[in-house]
Design a protein around this motif. Structure first.
Motif, PDB file in Angstrom:
ATOM      1  N   ASP A 142      -8.687  -1.464 -12.516  1.00  0.00           N
ATOM      2  CA  ASP A 142      -8.282  -2.183 -11.309  1.00  0.00           C
ATOM      3  C   ASP A 142      -6.839  -1.868 -10.895  1.00  0.00           C
ATOM      4  O   ASP A 142      -6.003  -2.758 -10.814  1.00  0.00           O
ATOM      5  CB  ASP A 142      -8.441  -3.697 -11.546  1.00  0.00           C
ATOM      6  N   PRO A 143      -6.562  -0.591 -10.611  1.00  0.00           N
ATOM      7  CA  PRO A 143      -5.163  -0.227 -10.293  1.00  0.00           C
ATOM      8  C   PRO A 143      -4.645  -0.877  -9.015  1.00  0.00           C
ATOM      9  O   PRO A 143      -3.478  -1.212  -8.928  1.00  0.00           O
ATOM     10  CB  PRO A 143      -5.215   1.295 -10.147  1.00  0.00           C
ATOM     11  N   ALA A 144      -5.538  -1.074  -8.063  1.00  0.00           N
ATOM     12  CA  ALA A 144      -5.090  -1.647  -6.782  1.00  0.00           C
ATOM     13  C   ALA A 144      -4.480  -3.031  -6.983  1.00  0.00           C
ATOM     14  O   ALA A 144      -3.412  -3.324  -6.465  1.00  0.00           O
ATOM     15  CB  ALA A 144      -6.259  -1.729  -5.821  1.00  0.00           C
ATOM     16  N   ALA A 145      -5.162  -3.837  -7.801  1.00  0.00           N
ATOM     17  CA  ALA A 145      -4.688  -5.204  -8.014  1.00  0.00           C
ATOM     18  C   ALA A 145      -3.340  -5.210  -8.715  1.00  0.00           C
ATOM     19  O   ALA A 145      -2.448  -5.970  -8.358  1.00  0.00           O
ATOM     20  CB  ALA A 145      -5.708  -5.972  -8.843  1.00  0.00           C
ATOM     21  N   LYS A 146      -3.173  -4.319  -9.717  1.00  0.00           N
ATOM     22  CA  LYS A 146      -1.922  -4.314 -10.488  1.00  0.00           C
ATOM     23  C   LYS A 146      -0.754  -3.802  -9.651  1.00  0.00           C
ATOM     24  O   LYS A 146       0.312  -4.376  -9.651  1.00  0.00           O
ATOM     25  CB  LYS A 146      -2.104  -3.438 -11.716  1.00  0.00           C
ATOM     26  N   LEU A 147      -1.020  -2.731  -8.948  1.00  0.00           N
ATOM     27  CA  LEU A 147       0.045  -2.190  -8.105  1.00  0.00           C
ATOM     28  C   LEU A 147       0.430  -3.229  -7.066  1.00  0.00           C
ATOM     29  O   LEU A 147       1.576  -3.328  -6.675  1.00  0.00           O
ATOM     30  CB  LEU A 147      -0.438  -0.900  -7.423  1.00  0.00           C
ATOM     31  N   ASP A 148      -0.564  -3.990  -6.669  1.00  0.00           N
ATOM     32  CA  ASP A 148      -0.310  -4.990  -5.668  1.00  0.00           C
ATOM     33  C   ASP A 148       0.639  -6.071  -6.171  1.00  0.00           C
ATOM     34  O   ASP A 148       1.540  -6.490  -5.453  1.00  0.00           O
ATOM     35  CB  ASP A 148      -1.640  -5.614  -5.273  1.00  0.00           C
ATOM     36  N   VAL A 149       0.441  -6.509  -7.399  1.00  0.00           N
ATOM     37  CA  VAL A 149       1.324  -7.529  -7.968  1.00  0.00           C
ATOM     38  C   VAL A 149       2.739  -6.974  -8.067  1.00  0.00           C
ATOM     39  O   VAL A 149       3.702  -7.661  -7.746  1.00  0.00           O
ATOM     40  CB  VAL A 149       0.807  -7.999  -9.352  1.00  0.00           C
ATOM     41  N   ARG A 150       2.851  -5.726  -8.475  1.00  0.00           N
ATOM     42  CA  ARG A 150       4.192  -5.109  -8.553  1.00  0.00           C
ATOM     43  C   ARG A 150       4.842  -5.060  -7.177  1.00  0.00           C
ATOM     44  O   ARG A 150       6.019  -5.342  -7.030  1.00  0.00           O
ATOM     45  CB  ARG A 150       4.080  -3.681  -9.097  1.00  0.00           C
ATOM     46  N   ARG A 151       4.047  -4.676  -6.196  1.00  0.00           N
ATOM     47  CA  ARG A 151       4.578  -4.565  -4.834  1.00  0.00           C
ATOM     48  C   ARG A 151       5.045  -5.934  -4.344  1.00  0.00           C
ATOM     49  O   ARG A 151       6.112  -6.061  -3.747  1.00  0.00           O
ATOM     50  CB  ARG A 151       3.479  -4.014  -3.917  1.00  0.00           C
ATOM     51  N   VAL A 152       4.227  -6.925  -4.634  1.00  0.00           N
ATOM     52  CA  VAL A 152       4.574  -8.287  -4.207  1.00  0.00           C
ATOM     53  C   VAL A 152       5.861  -8.744  -4.885  1.00  0.00           C
ATOM     54  O   VAL A 152       6.759  -9.285  -4.247  1.00  0.00           O
ATOM     55  CB  VAL A 152       3.407  -9.264  -4.512  1.00  0.00           C
ATOM     56  N   MET A 153       5.954  -8.485  -6.171  1.00  0.00           N
ATOM     57  CA  MET A 153       7.147  -8.904  -6.906  1.00  0.00           C
ATOM     58  C   MET A 153       8.385  -8.186  -6.371  1.00  0.00           C
ATOM     59  O   MET A 153       9.464  -8.768  -6.283  1.00  0.00           O
ATOM     60  CB  MET A 153       6.989  -8.629  -8.405  1.00  0.00           C
ATOM     61  N   GLN A 154       8.217  -6.933  -6.032  1.00  0.00           N
ATOM     62  CA  GLN A 154       9.350  -6.169  -5.474  1.00  0.00           C
ATOM     63  C   GLN A 154       9.810  -6.764  -4.146  1.00  0.00           C
ATOM     64  O   GLN A 154      10.992  -6.731  -3.825  1.00  0.00           O
ATOM     65  CB  GLN A 154       8.937  -4.714  -5.248  1.00  0.00           C
ATOM     66  N   ALA A 155       8.841  -7.265  -3.391  1.00  0.00           N
ATOM     67  CA  ALA A 155       9.174  -7.801  -2.067  1.00  0.00           C
ATOM     68  C   ALA A 155       9.866  -9.161  -2.147  1.00  0.00           C
ATOM     69  O   ALA A 155      10.475  -9.602  -1.177  1.00  0.00           O
ATOM     70  CB  ALA A 155       7.899  -7.917  -1.236  1.00  0.00           C
TER      71      ALA A 155
END
Lengths: 151, 184
Positions: free
Chosen positions: B115-128
């Motif tokens: 589930d790479p999309a979900a994980k990358l998404d959490v990282r992206r959200v945290m970065q924002a």
């Protein structure tokens, strides 16, 4: 902005963490925008945390204990060095005051330069006294701050 | 020996010399808390090297406090809470020194498999999000801390926590929702 809060929020977080979401909570979530938001964020973060933790190999506890012990010794050494440094400064200040006092005593007997009289020496000694006060105060503050940082 | 027993022994050993037990007790505490603490540090700091450094620093301070007070008697929840409080303070010290997070994303070397999309998404959200918001979200939703516990860990008031957490959650949910729908 009003920080809206739902009374089921804490229950919802606990249920999401344990994975035991009851029917009543699921029903509530359908009608509560706050709990829906909580669920979206908490599920994503919990999934992420669940993925991250097992992939990490922490350093051995013995390494941490050794690092803490090294640090403890360094801190002890630093404390000891600080005390010696403070003693040195205090010694220099006392030496300077002693010299001034000696010169004043000699001047009173007319044994030193004629320009040096009791009045000017009194002013100098007062200045030295103030210096002792300020340096001592500064040292005390610095040592207190250091002690606080070092725990 | 359970974690709670080990903490009790560990606290007790501060008063009596028992290095072997001390080490065993610390090991149990460490094994139970190191991974979640590291995950918190990684997601909030955004850097693996920082997370590694601060993890070690956190435990060193924990051990120093134990040695210093000689009467540290904390239960399991208090120990965990204390460790997160120390880690939170260390992160704050870094920001105060002007060391920003997410400076070098390449340093996070974790492999993303399922589930790479979900994980990358959490990282992206945290970065924002702002660092404080990342902290609050993680402490509230991953660690399950109450507002009062978060307030204690961060040094903010409970009212501030409520408002900041509300804002952070709204922001994060807004960023997560479209991607969540895509993934599903």
């Amino acid at each position: 902005m009003i920080a809206m809060r739902c009374r089921y929020e804490s229950e919802m977080i606990r249920a999401l963490k344990t994975g035991a979401l009851s029917e009543s909570l699921i029903e509530h979530q359908r009608n509560c925008s706050i709990c829906r938001e909580v669920a979206v964020v908490a599920q994503a973060l919990l999934r992420d945390a669940g993925d991250l933790a097992p992939r990490y190999t922490p350093p051995l506890p013995t390494q941490i204990l050794a690092a803490a012990e090294r640090r403890r010794r360094m801190a002890a050494l630093e404390r000891a060095t600080r005390f010696v440094f403070a003693l040195k400064i205090a010694g220099l200040i006392y030496a300077a005051v002693l010299v001034l006092w000696g010169v004043r005593a000699l001047a009173a007997r007319g044994l030193v330069l004629p320009g040096l009289n009791a009045g000017s020496l009194n002013a100098t000694i007062t200045g030295a006294g103030l210096a002792v006060l300020f340096v001592g105060g500064g040292l005390w503050y610095a040592m207190r701050e250091d002690g606080r940082h070092l725990g | 020996m359970t974690l709670a027993e080990s903490i009790t022994n560990y606290a007790g050993s501060a008063r009596q010399e028992a290095p072997a037990l001390d080490q065993a007790a610390f090991q149990l505490i460490y094994e139970a808390t190191a991974r979640p603490l590291w995950a918190y540090l990684l997601r909030v700091s955004g850097r693996r090297d920082v997370a590694d450094d601060l993890l070690q620093e956190t435990y060193c301070r924990f051990l120093a406090r134990k040695a210093g007070t000689g009467a540290l008697s904390m239960n399991e929840a208090e120990t965990r809470s204390y460790l997160f409080r120390v880690a939170t303070n260390l992160l704050r010290d870094r920001w105060r020194r002007g060391e920003s997070a997410f400076e070098d994303d390449a340093q996070e070397e974790l492999v993303v498999e399922d589930d790479p999309a979900a994980k990358l998404d959490v990282r992206r959200v945290m970065q924002a999000l702002k660092p404080r918001a990342r902290q609050l979200l993680w402490l509230a939703y991953v660690e399950g801390m109450s507002h009062a516990e978060i307030a204690e860990a961060t040094g903010l008031s409970v009212l501030s926590i409520r408002l900041l957490l509300f804002r952070a959650r709204r922001h994060a949910a807004g960023l997560l929702r479209p991607a969540t729908m895509e993934v599903r």
